[in-house]
Design a protein around this motif. Sequence first.
Motif, PDB file in Angstrom:
ATOM      1  N   MET A   1      -4.696  -0.645   7.888  1.00 14.52           N
ATOM      2  CA  MET A   1      -4.570  -1.860   8.955  1.00 14.52           C
ATOM      3  C   MET A   1      -5.008  -2.611   8.262  1.00 14.52           C
ATOM      4  O   MET A   1      -4.813  -4.584   7.755  1.00 14.52           O
ATOM      5  CB  MET A   1      -4.456  -1.637  10.212  1.00 14.52           C
ATOM      6  N   ARG A   2      -6.766  -2.720   7.880  1.00 10.31           N
ATOM      7  CA  ARG A   2      -7.398  -3.926   7.573  1.00 10.31           C
ATOM      8  C   ARG A   2      -6.928  -4.418   6.443  1.00 10.31           C
ATOM      9  O   ARG A   2      -7.115  -5.762   6.483  1.00 10.31           O
ATOM     10  CB  ARG A   2      -9.364  -3.554   7.738  1.00 10.31           C
TER      11      ARG A   2
ATOM     12  N   ALA B   1      -5.883 -12.633   5.069  1.00  4.78           N
ATOM     13  CA  ALA B   1      -6.083 -13.417   6.621  1.00  4.78           C
ATOM     14  C   ALA B   1      -8.526 -13.181   6.371  1.00  4.78           C
ATOM     15  O   ALA B   1      -8.458 -12.273   5.250  1.00  4.78           O
ATOM     16  CB  ALA B   1      -5.804 -11.982   7.760  1.00  4.78           C
ATOM     17  N   PRO B   2      -8.214 -14.141   7.001  1.00  2.07           N
ATOM     18  CA  PRO B   2     -10.589 -14.272   6.798  1.00  2.07           C
ATOM     19  C   PRO B   2     -10.094 -12.776   7.940  1.00  2.07           C
ATOM     20  O   PRO B   2      -9.666 -12.554   8.775  1.00  2.07           O
ATOM     21  CB  PRO B   2     -10.263 -15.127   7.200  1.00  2.07           C
TER      22      PRO B   2
ATOM     23  N   SER C   1      -4.549  -3.865   4.736  1.00  2.11           N
ATOM     24  CA  SER C   1      -3.166  -4.659   5.022  1.00  2.11           C
ATOM     25  C   SER C   1      -3.306  -6.254   5.214  1.00  2.11           C
ATOM     26  O   SER C   1      -2.776  -6.960   4.211  1.00  2.11           O
ATOM     27  CB  SER C   1      -2.233  -4.308   5.908  1.00  2.11           C
ATOM     28  N   ALA C   2      -3.970  -6.465   6.082  1.00  6.52           N
ATOM     29  CA  ALA C   2      -4.265  -7.537   7.257  1.00  6.52           C
ATOM     30  C   ALA C   2      -4.774  -8.786   5.789  1.00  6.52           C
ATOM     31  O   ALA C   2      -5.100  -9.504   5.551  1.00  6.52           O
ATOM     32  CB  ALA C   2      -4.931  -8.390   7.824  1.00  6.52           C
ATOM     33  N   LEU C   3      -6.121  -8.010   5.177  1.00  6.75           N
ATOM     34  CA  LEU C   3      -6.809  -8.914   4.501  1.00  6.75           C
ATOM     35  C   LEU C   3      -6.182  -9.333   3.283  1.00  6.75           C
ATOM     36  O   LEU C   3      -5.727 -10.498   2.436  1.00  6.75           O
ATOM     37  CB  LEU C   3      -8.085  -7.944   4.365  1.00  6.75           C
TER      38      LEU C   3
ATOM     39  N   ARG D   1      -9.336 -13.067  11.245  1.00  6.02           N
ATOM     40  CA  ARG D   1      -9.075 -13.055  12.246  1.00  6.02           C
ATOM     41  C   ARG D   1      -8.179 -11.939  11.664  1.00  6.02           C
ATOM     42  O   ARG D   1      -7.114 -10.840  12.818  1.00  6.02           O
ATOM     43  CB  ARG D   1      -7.712 -13.702  11.329  1.00  6.02           C
ATOM     44  N   ALA D   2      -8.414 -10.749  10.473  1.00 12.18           N
ATOM     45  CA  ALA D   2      -7.753  -9.796  10.618  1.00 12.18           C
ATOM     46  C   ALA D   2      -8.411  -8.781  11.429  1.00 12.18           C
ATOM     47  O   ALA D   2      -7.033  -7.976  12.000  1.00 12.18           O
ATOM     48  CB  ALA D   2      -8.049  -8.807   9.423  1.00 12.18           C
TER      49      ALA D   2
ATOM     50  N   LEU E   1      -1.166 -18.471   9.263  1.00 14.52           N
ATOM     51  CA  LEU E   1      -2.030 -17.464   8.146  1.00 14.52           C
ATOM     52  C   LEU E   1      -2.444 -19.556   7.592  1.00 14.52           C
ATOM     53  O   LEU E   1      -2.921 -19.667   6.811  1.00 14.52           O
ATOM     54  CB  LEU E   1      -2.598 -16.849   7.181  1.00 14.52           C
TER      55      LEU E   1
ATOM     56  N   PHE F   1       2.125  -4.344  10.893  1.00 15.24           N
ATOM     57  CA  PHE F   1       0.917  -4.786  11.886  1.00 15.24           C
ATOM     58  C   PHE F   1       1.674  -4.832  13.453  1.00 15.24           C
ATOM     59  O   PHE F   1       2.942  -4.225  13.109  1.00 15.24           O
ATOM     60  CB  PHE F   1       1.285  -6.466  12.035  1.00 15.24           C
ATOM     61  N   PRO F   2       0.644  -3.812  14.214  1.00 12.19           N
ATOM     62  CA  PRO F   2       0.990  -3.466  15.998  1.00 12.19           C
ATOM     63  C   PRO F   2       1.258  -5.211  16.399  1.00 12.19           C
ATOM     64  O   PRO F   2       1.327  -5.217  16.773  1.00 12.19           O
ATOM     65  CB  PRO F   2      -0.695  -3.861  16.478  1.00 12.19           C
TER      66      PRO F   2
ATOM     67  N   PHE G   1       0.965  -1.176  -0.357  1.00  9.61           N
ATOM     68  CA  PHE G   1       0.299  -0.204  -0.132  1.00  9.61           C
ATOM     69  C   PHE G   1       0.353   1.325  -0.151  1.00  9.61           C
ATOM     70  O   PHE G   1       1.583   1.309   0.910  1.00  9.61           O
ATOM     71  CB  PHE G   1      -1.116   0.050   0.906  1.00  9.61           C
TER      72      PHE G   1
ATOM     73  N   LYS H   1      -5.457  -5.231  18.479  1.00 12.78           N
ATOM     74  CA  LYS H   1      -4.319  -5.703  18.536  1.00 12.78           C
ATOM     75  C   LYS H   1      -3.557  -4.248  18.196  1.00 12.78           C
ATOM     76  O   LYS H   1      -3.369  -3.355  19.382  1.00 12.78           O
ATOM     77  CB  LYS H   1      -3.194  -6.616  18.038  1.00 12.78           C
ATOM     78  N   ALA H   2      -4.127  -3.833  17.060  1.00  9.56           N
ATOM     79  CA  ALA H   2      -3.468  -1.980  17.530  1.00  9.56           C
ATOM     80  C   ALA H   2      -4.608  -1.372  18.051  1.00  9.56           C
ATOM     81  O   ALA H   2      -3.688  -0.451  18.433  1.00  9.56           O
ATOM     82  CB  ALA H   2      -3.508  -1.716  15.355  1.00  9.56           C
TER      83      ALA H   2
ATOM     84  N   ARG I   1      -5.142  -2.000  21.593  1.00  4.65           N
ATOM     85  CA  ARG I   1      -5.497  -2.599  22.437  1.00  4.65           C
ATOM     86  C   ARG I   1      -5.364  -2.038  23.868  1.00  4.65           C
ATOM     87  O   ARG I   1      -5.959  -1.916  24.556  1.00  4.65           O
ATOM     88  CB  ARG I   1      -4.384  -3.715  22.805  1.00  4.65           C
TER      89      ARG I   1
ATOM     90  N   GLY J   1      -6.737 -10.164  15.458  1.00  4.93           N
ATOM     91  CA  GLY J   1      -5.352 -10.360  15.167  1.00  4.93           C
ATOM     92  C   GLY J   1      -4.395  -9.281  14.796  1.00  4.93           C
ATOM     93  O   GLY J   1      -3.422  -8.867  15.307  1.00  4.93           O
ATOM     94  N   VAL J   2      -5.081  -8.318  14.509  1.00  2.00           N
ATOM     95  CA  VAL J   2      -4.785  -7.520  13.840  1.00  2.00           C
ATOM     96  C   VAL J   2      -4.999  -5.668  14.604  1.00  2.00           C
ATOM     97  O   VAL J   2      -4.458  -4.492  15.154  1.00  2.00           O
ATOM     98  CB  VAL J   2      -4.379  -7.094  12.382  1.00  2.00           C
TER      99      VAL J   2
END
Lengths: 290, 287
Positions: free
Chosen positions: B175-176, B184-185, B178-180, B188-189, A150, A136-137, A130, B196-197, B199, B192-193
């Motif tokens: 962030m969403r 990542a399903p 990138s995880a997808l 989990r995104a 994964l 990620f954190p 991107f 977590k960001a 938290r 897990g991401v």
Amino acid sequence: MREPTTEVSTAEPQSQATVVPPRIEVDDVTQAGQERHSDLEVKMSVRNLDFWYGKSQALFDNSIDYYQNRVTAIIGPSGCGKSTHIRCLNRIYELYRDHKASGEIVLDGNNVLGSGVDVLDVRRRVGMIFQKPSPFPMTVFENIAYGLKLFYKLNRSELRDRVEDALRRAALWDEVKDKLNEPGTGLSGGQQQRLCIARTIATEPEVVLMDEPCSAIDPIATGKIEDLIEELKHQYTILIVTHNMQQAARVSEYTAFFFQGYIVEFGETTKLFSNPDQKQTEDYITGRFG
Amino acid sequence: MRALSEVPHRSVAGRRSSDIVIKVLAWIAASLGIALMGWVIVVCVQRGIAAWNWDFFTQLPTPVGEPGGGIANALVGTLIMTALATALGVPAGFFAGVYLAEFGKNSRFAHGMRMVTNVMMGIPSIIVGLFSYMLLVPTLGTFSGWAGALALAVIMLPVMARTTEDILNLVPNEMRESALAVGAPRWRATLGVVVKAARAGLLTGAILAVVRVSGETAPLLFTALNSAYWTIDPGQPYANLTVTIYQYANSPFPDWQEKAWGASLLIIVLVLGANITVRLIAQRGKQ
């Protein structure tokens, strides 16, 4: 708003029937390209792709072939649909309820937009970098391991080897090998972007989409990423959206010029930059608009 | 069009004086708020500290007229009941917030749920107490810690839901995506991401929800009631600090009144401690 002066601007965004086709038939171009490069394999081919943000249409009848192990640059003025186009290729647009795409995107014979397709598998095969580095954190190590975990059941040492390998290939290993357990967000902007590249190539995708990967980082880091693209193309098919035409000229073998949702011209980068077929392309690359 | 230099200027002096007036008003309002809070704390410390001794924290209440004893059962009861309420209210509120921010978004169901949540936040806590009473007390046949915990959980739920939604909305969409994009399903995104960001913010929200209920008295009056005995099993009337304060402060015995002040001070210290913890977490989250 400035009134565009080109033919394509007269297209009605909502009614497909009245869409004025772009001046060039893209199929002609790709066929011509294939004749000249019959040895090149098409990795991904897009056919008649339309895209809507809610009720406003952003892409019109995009058709284009992306060649295996080649870098294709996607250029065009802001808002012309470059990012929208590549966001269709891994179906990431589906995160948003009112974004809709229609047409065909064929990856190794399968339509990515088809209904029975495993989207997660498509995204494993078609990675994406991107504009804004988005680690990620979690730790540097975990950032890379995330995608691997994964899809694969790796034991610890295999995981470690793969993380190291991905970081090496992203030319980041030497800078972070002592920081593997520190948060990924603690790296510099350029390092973060290479971390994201490492994260993407760790799962060995076949296609890598890059959406203005250098726009948020400094020139030195940009240089490193361009070198990296040069390296990576031996293994992957790379698409890079860029605003920087020098960058497009430096890193790509093929270039597509987008304007107002249409693919106006597609061809070899050297040809497109030195002797474009379309006046719009020429106007854009010579800085007359955009 | 006239040139701006020909247009009469607004007086600079006027602007300066209104600037000063606003500043002074803001200063007075802020000081008043802080002073009142300070006053409450000072009074509680002055009158409550006298009640604080070893017995106060370790002994059961003594019968009326007999000096000594403590409120150990109420302290333990409040902690257990708050923990039960947290175990119920925080996860429920958290998942409701995750639904609103990540999955429901602009759907009609999410809009309805958001409205209900807002209404729930405005419901007086005594009504929540009545609700819990109606639901549990006749069924169980007795006032109980369960009923008290349920009432507190219902108060926490909307607070936690809205905080979770607001905080998750602060996580950038990159962030969403990138995880997808890594494959990542969605769940989990999200867990897990995205979560977590966020938290540090979520933990802060949870602690504030706990703080919000730790001083509630009204919903406990006809749910947990109170008890003069050790209460570990929540199936019976349950000792707690706030109802103890209510009863002791209303009593004619100076000894009990002093203990009410002592218990008030204890709640203030607990809430202050929770707030400091929140600050520390927030600071660490920034680093």
